[in-house]
Motif scaffolding. Sequence first.
Motif, PDB file in Angstrom:
ATOM      1  N   SER A 171      36.088 -40.955 -19.798  1.00  0.00           N
ATOM      2  CA  SER A 171      37.079 -40.722 -20.737  1.00  0.00           C
ATOM      3  C   SER A 171      36.867 -41.309 -21.905  1.00  0.00           C
ATOM      4  O   SER A 171      36.650 -42.642 -22.005  1.00  0.00           O
ATOM      5  N   SER A 183      39.451 -41.254 -24.206  1.00  0.00           N
ATOM      6  CA  SER A 183      40.900 -41.645 -24.688  1.00  0.00           C
ATOM      7  C   SER A 183      41.188 -42.855 -23.566  1.00  0.00           C
ATOM      8  O   SER A 183      40.747 -43.084 -22.541  1.00  0.00           O
ATOM      9  N   GLY A 213      43.040 -41.727 -20.732  1.00  0.00           N
ATOM     10  CA  GLY A 213      42.270 -40.714 -19.917  1.00  0.00           C
ATOM     11  C   GLY A 213      42.058 -40.974 -18.363  1.00  0.00           C
ATOM     12  O   GLY A 213      42.114 -42.353 -18.103  1.00  0.00           O
ATOM     13  N   ARG A 245      38.808 -43.270 -16.963  1.00  0.00           N
ATOM     14  CA  ARG A 245      38.493 -44.596 -17.795  1.00  0.00           C
ATOM     15  C   ARG A 245      37.599 -45.316 -16.966  1.00  0.00           C
ATOM     16  O   ARG A 245      38.187 -45.645 -15.856  1.00  0.00           O
ATOM     17  N   TYR A 300      37.814 -43.300 -12.149  1.00  0.00           N
ATOM     18  CA  TYR A 300      36.583 -43.057 -12.725  1.00  0.00           C
ATOM     19  C   TYR A 300      35.597 -43.049 -11.719  1.00  0.00           C
ATOM     20  O   TYR A 300      34.495 -42.654 -11.774  1.00  0.00           O
ATOM     21  N   ASN A 358      30.270 -38.002 -21.704  1.00  0.00           N
ATOM     22  CA  ASN A 358      31.776 -38.090 -22.397  1.00  0.00           C
ATOM     23  C   ASN A 358      32.444 -36.709 -22.655  1.00  0.00           C
ATOM     24  O   ASN A 358      33.375 -36.466 -23.144  1.00  0.00           O
TER      25      ASN A 358
END
Length: 194
Positions: free
Chosen positions: A57, A59, A62, A65, A71, A89
Amino acid sequence: MTSLPQNAALISIDVQQAFNDPSWGQRNNPDAEQKIAALLAAWRTTSRPIFHIQHRSASPTGLFRPGTPGYELKPEGRPLAGEPVIVKNVNSSFIGTDLEARLRAAGIGTLVIMGLTTDHCVSTTTRMAGNFGFETYFVADASATFERTGPDGRHYTAEQMHDTALASLHGEFATVLWTEEVLAALGTQATARA
């Protein structure tokens, strides 16, 4: 498909725990991860190349992450030692990564693509693979997606999203196949239920 070249690469895209989050809504094909695991096992048996793609992410809030459970790759999609993991990304596994360069350097011309989600990152990568001139195969039952709402408010089930994505890809960007067909083309005794 009768056979796959010995250097046909399996591309496993975003098989990550973030997709377990209930905020995605209803999903189709609950067996996708089982099919992904079967294909990875068969590829390893035949010593063909595997590339794992992992979304990160951009963000700070997100679901993908780094350092968060989302993740991490799901158990069915985890790489073994020596199998490359390419971090991206954006939706395409080719943009901002060295995936194309790695494939070209290895002389790989055939790609078999699977992962999450059918109509987003897996489809985007498949489209680019076809445009780059790779012989591209998309494994229909080793992918899955979620329900969506269109800009006009109409609801589309996860199955509708999955099926229309497959219809858009097949014959234009890739050949859509099922796990059993791919396993048969590998010439292994593996089954989709492995």
